[in-house]
Design a protein around this motif. Structure first.
Motif, PDB file in Angstrom:
ATOM      1  N   ASN A   2      20.771 -21.995  61.098  1.00  0.00           N
ATOM      2  CA  ASN A   2      20.900 -20.639  60.573  1.00  0.00           C
ATOM      3  C   ASN A   2      21.220 -20.709  59.086  1.00  0.00           C
ATOM      4  O   ASN A   2      22.183 -21.345  58.673  1.00  0.00           O
ATOM      5  CB  ASN A   2      22.023 -19.896  61.299  1.00  0.00           C
ATOM      6  CG  ASN A   2      21.673 -19.617  62.746  1.00  0.00           C
ATOM      7  OD1 ASN A   2      20.522 -19.331  63.068  1.00  0.00           O
ATOM      8  ND2 ASN A   2      22.662 -19.712  63.627  1.00  0.00           N
ATOM      9  N   ARG A   3      20.404 -20.024  58.289  1.00  0.00           N
ATOM     10  CA  ARG A   3      20.583 -20.059  56.845  1.00  0.00           C
ATOM     11  C   ARG A   3      21.387 -18.860  56.370  1.00  0.00           C
ATOM     12  O   ARG A   3      21.214 -17.746  56.894  1.00  0.00           O
ATOM     13  CB  ARG A   3      19.205 -20.055  56.175  1.00  0.00           C
ATOM     14  CG  ARG A   3      19.244 -20.294  54.676  1.00  0.00           C
ATOM     15  CD  ARG A   3      17.833 -20.519  54.173  1.00  0.00           C
ATOM     16  NE  ARG A   3      17.749 -20.432  52.735  1.00  0.00           N
ATOM     17  CZ  ARG A   3      16.594 -20.399  52.056  1.00  0.00           C
ATOM     18  NH1 ARG A   3      15.464 -20.444  52.734  1.00  0.00           N
ATOM     19  NH2 ARG A   3      16.603 -20.323  50.751  1.00  0.00           N
ATOM     20  N   ARG A   4      22.278 -19.088  55.439  1.00  0.00           N
ATOM     21  CA  ARG A   4      23.081 -18.016  54.857  1.00  0.00           C
ATOM     22  C   ARG A   4      22.168 -16.932  54.297  1.00  0.00           C
ATOM     23  O   ARG A   4      21.189 -17.209  53.621  1.00  0.00           O
ATOM     24  CB  ARG A   4      23.958 -18.588  53.740  1.00  0.00           C
ATOM     25  CG  ARG A   4      24.617 -17.559  52.826  1.00  0.00           C
ATOM     26  CD  ARG A   4      25.440 -18.278  51.766  1.00  0.00           C
ATOM     27  NE  ARG A   4      25.933 -17.374  50.744  1.00  0.00           N
ATOM     28  CZ  ARG A   4      25.318 -17.145  49.576  1.00  0.00           C
ATOM     29  NH1 ARG A   4      24.156 -17.741  49.320  1.00  0.00           N
ATOM     30  NH2 ARG A   4      25.841 -16.326  48.698  1.00  0.00           N
ATOM     31  N   SER A   5      22.503 -15.681  54.567  1.00  0.00           N
ATOM     32  CA  SER A   5      21.722 -14.561  54.060  1.00  0.00           C
ATOM     33  C   SER A   5      22.048 -14.334  52.594  1.00  0.00           C
ATOM     34  O   SER A   5      23.193 -14.087  52.231  1.00  0.00           O
ATOM     35  CB  SER A   5      22.045 -13.300  54.866  1.00  0.00           C
ATOM     36  OG  SER A   5      21.315 -12.200  54.362  1.00  0.00           O
ATOM     37  N   GLY A  18      16.939 -15.297  49.947  1.00  0.00           N
ATOM     38  CA  GLY A  18      16.272 -14.544  51.003  1.00  0.00           C
ATOM     39  C   GLY A  18      15.592 -15.478  51.984  1.00  0.00           C
ATOM     40  O   GLY A  18      16.169 -16.479  52.407  1.00  0.00           O
ATOM     41  N   ASP A  19      14.332 -15.157  52.300  1.00  0.00           N
ATOM     42  CA  ASP A  19      13.573 -16.004  53.217  1.00  0.00           C
ATOM     43  C   ASP A  19      12.677 -16.989  52.474  1.00  0.00           C
ATOM     44  O   ASP A  19      11.791 -17.609  53.063  1.00  0.00           O
ATOM     45  CB  ASP A  19      12.727 -15.142  54.145  1.00  0.00           C
ATOM     46  CG  ASP A  19      11.754 -14.241  53.368  1.00  0.00           C
ATOM     47  OD1 ASP A  19      11.816 -14.231  52.120  1.00  0.00           O
ATOM     48  OD2 ASP A  19      10.955 -13.534  54.003  1.00  0.00           O
ATOM     49  N   SER A  20      12.914 -17.159  51.167  1.00  0.00           N
ATOM     50  CA  SER A  20      12.089 -18.063  50.358  1.00  0.00           C
ATOM     51  C   SER A  20      12.411 -19.518  50.685  1.00  0.00           C
ATOM     52  O   SER A  20      13.509 -19.854  51.126  1.00  0.00           O
ATOM     53  CB  SER A  20      12.339 -17.827  48.869  1.00  0.00           C
ATOM     54  OG  SER A  20      12.165 -16.473  48.530  1.00  0.00           O
ATOM     55  N   LYS A  21      11.457 -20.397  50.446  1.00  0.00           N
ATOM     56  CA  LYS A  21      11.689 -21.829  50.632  1.00  0.00           C
ATOM     57  C   LYS A  21      12.730 -22.317  49.634  1.00  0.00           C
ATOM     58  O   LYS A  21      12.953 -21.682  48.591  1.00  0.00           O
ATOM     59  CB  LYS A  21      10.382 -22.607  50.438  1.00  0.00           C
ATOM     60  CG  LYS A  21       9.790 -22.494  49.039  1.00  0.00           C
ATOM     61  CD  LYS A  21       8.614 -23.424  48.848  1.00  0.00           C
ATOM     62  CE  LYS A  21       9.075 -24.857  48.766  1.00  0.00           C
ATOM     63  NZ  LYS A  21       7.995 -25.780  48.327  1.00  0.00           N
ATOM     64  N   SER A 220      24.767 -31.987  52.934  1.00  0.00           N
ATOM     65  CA  SER A 220      25.748 -31.452  53.884  1.00  0.00           C
ATOM     66  C   SER A 220      25.786 -29.931  53.848  1.00  0.00           C
ATOM     67  O   SER A 220      25.935 -29.273  54.884  1.00  0.00           O
ATOM     68  CB  SER A 220      27.138 -32.026  53.601  1.00  0.00           C
ATOM     69  OG  SER A 220      27.615 -31.615  52.340  1.00  0.00           O
ATOM     70  N   LEU A 221      25.632 -29.350  52.653  1.00  0.00           N
ATOM     71  CA  LEU A 221      25.618 -27.891  52.540  1.00  0.00           C
ATOM     72  C   LEU A 221      24.350 -27.305  53.140  1.00  0.00           C
ATOM     73  O   LEU A 221      24.386 -26.305  53.865  1.00  0.00           O
ATOM     74  CB  LEU A 221      25.762 -27.481  51.073  1.00  0.00           C
ATOM     75  CG  LEU A 221      27.150 -27.680  50.468  1.00  0.00           C
ATOM     76  CD1 LEU A 221      27.095 -27.620  48.947  1.00  0.00           C
ATOM     77  CD2 LEU A 221      28.134 -26.640  51.002  1.00  0.00           C
ATOM     78  N   LEU A 222      23.219 -27.928  52.861  1.00  0.00           N
ATOM     79  CA  LEU A 222      21.952 -27.415  53.386  1.00  0.00           C
ATOM     80  C   LEU A 222      21.924 -27.436  54.912  1.00  0.00           C
ATOM     81  O   LEU A 222      21.364 -26.525  55.536  1.00  0.00           O
ATOM     82  CB  LEU A 222      20.785 -28.239  52.840  1.00  0.00           C
ATOM     83  CG  LEU A 222      20.456 -28.067  51.352  1.00  0.00           C
ATOM     84  CD1 LEU A 222      19.339 -29.017  50.955  1.00  0.00           C
ATOM     85  CD2 LEU A 222      20.079 -26.628  51.018  1.00  0.00           C
ATOM     86  N   THR A 223      22.510 -28.464  55.519  1.00  0.00           N
ATOM     87  CA  THR A 223      22.500 -28.526  56.979  1.00  0.00           C
ATOM     88  C   THR A 223      23.324 -27.407  57.603  1.00  0.00           C
ATOM     89  O   THR A 223      23.178 -27.105  58.792  1.00  0.00           O
ATOM     90  CB  THR A 223      23.044 -29.877  57.487  1.00  0.00           C
ATOM     91  OG1 THR A 223      24.370 -30.075  57.002  1.00  0.00           O
ATOM     92  CG2 THR A 223      22.154 -31.022  57.058  1.00  0.00           C
TER      93      THR A 223
END
Length: 349
Positions: A2-5, A18-21, A220-223
């Motif tokens: 789950n990615r931070r909004s 947002g939903d960008s790569k 670690s942050l990206l995961t």
């Protein structure tokens, strides 16, 4: 995961948040007045896959270099400004796609408003760049040093300066050479706002140690879903920063448009020059834009069996190698031809 909004911010022809790569950035390190040198390096970075380029703008003369770089590449160009708000305004006139600045370091409110207004008119975002050495004195006194809490508060202090003038087209970075502090600071700011976050470990070090520290901090942050764009800061050729950035994304499954390499560490059963083979395959895979896993294994024991999940792979023999696909052997190939044959099979996938 789950990615931070996060708020979506447009940077030239690219989006952050947002939903960008998750985009990979780097920074030019050629002297700021050397236009030709900067253009040449910018083109190399673009060819390597860099998606956003930053350039230092220390004086008026270097603004022309920014303009020359902007006109030579298709990817967004960010102006890196310290202290002089007039350089930010000049960089906007020269076509900068984003301004990296700390609003609290450019003087009075009128200066901050001038930059915010000019950026708003051109729909150009501002990246607030905080690091452990730039935290304001009053915040350092409050927290007793450049702690994660101090860096987070410094970032929000600069955010409020821009919001004061109704500007919210913002990206935030909070870098430290201390990996634990860097991680903790980003975690704090991720809870304080919804602005997109630019991840990086500053002054990370050489190509070897800098990559290790960056992989730990950024990875670690990206995961955990934190982070929208990254830069791997290395005391090395900036092209290596780009490769490292994509390698980090690839290692955690966030760069699905590129080939992934898996290879064994070798052992006493290895009868082929696996180290050289793996290095050559890794280099030749950099331009392969396919969502595949490629295995380079040292022997038939670990080859088709252990790497059976790989889309394609090679397993070393005695002066030769086996080409295999999804665990099934295709054919035996002489050692000197094995990489070329592997690449031919990859083209067919």
């Amino acid at each position: 995961m789950n990615r931070r909004s996060a708020k979506k911010v447009k940077v030239g022809n690219t989006f952050i948040g947002g939903d960008s790569k998750i985009t990979v950035q780097s920074m030019l390190n050629v002297p700021a007045h050397d236009s030709e040198g900067n253009i040449e390096q910018a083109k190399k970075l673009e060819k390597a896959g860099c998606e956003i380029i930053r350039i230092a703008v220390p004086d008026r003369e270097s603004v022309s270099t920014l303009a020359a770089v902007k006109n030579s590449v298709r990817i967004p160009v960010v102006a890196d400004i310290h202290f002089d708000y007039k350089l930010a305004l000049a960089s906007l006139e020269a076509g900068a796609d984003k301004i990296r600045i700390n609003p609290g370091n450019i003087g009075c409110d009128e200066n901050v408003k001038a930059v915010a207004d000019a950026c708003r008119r051109r729909s150009v975002p501002i990246r607030i760049g905080v690091n452990s050495g730039s935290v304001e004195k009053h915040i350092l006194e409050q927290f007793g040093g450049p702690t994660p809490e101090a860096m987070a508060q410094s970032a929000m202090y600069h955010v409020r300066l821009l919001e004061k003038f109704d500007f919210d087209d913002i990206v935030i970075s909070i870098k430290s050479s201390n990996v634990r502090n860097m991680i903790a600071a980003y975690e704090l700011v991720a809870q304080m706002c919804d602005y997109p976050l630019h991840l990086g470990v500053t002054e990370a070090g050489t190509a070897r140690m800098g990559l290790v520290k960056s992989a730990v901090g950024i990875g670690s942050l990206l995961t955990r879903g934190i982070g929208d764009t990254i830069r791997v800061s290395l005391t090395a050729d900036p092209v290596e920063e780009v490769y490292a950035g994509f390698d980090i994304l690839r290692s955690i499954g966030l760069d699905s448009g590129s080939a992934r390499l898996v290879s064994c560490p070798t052992c006493g059963r290895t009868k082929i020059d696996l180290i050289s083979l793996a290095a050559e395959v890794e280099n030749r895979l950099r331009g392969v834009k396919k969502d595949i896993t490629v295995a380079v294994m040292g022997c038939v024991v670990n080859g088709p069996g252990e790497a059976r999940e790989a889309d394609i792979g090679i397993a070393g023999g005695d002066g030769c190698g086996l080409l295999f696909k999804k665990g099934e052997v295709l054919r035996k190939v002489p050692e000197e031809q094995i990489v070329d044959e592997l690449m031919k099979e990859i083209e067919l996938l």
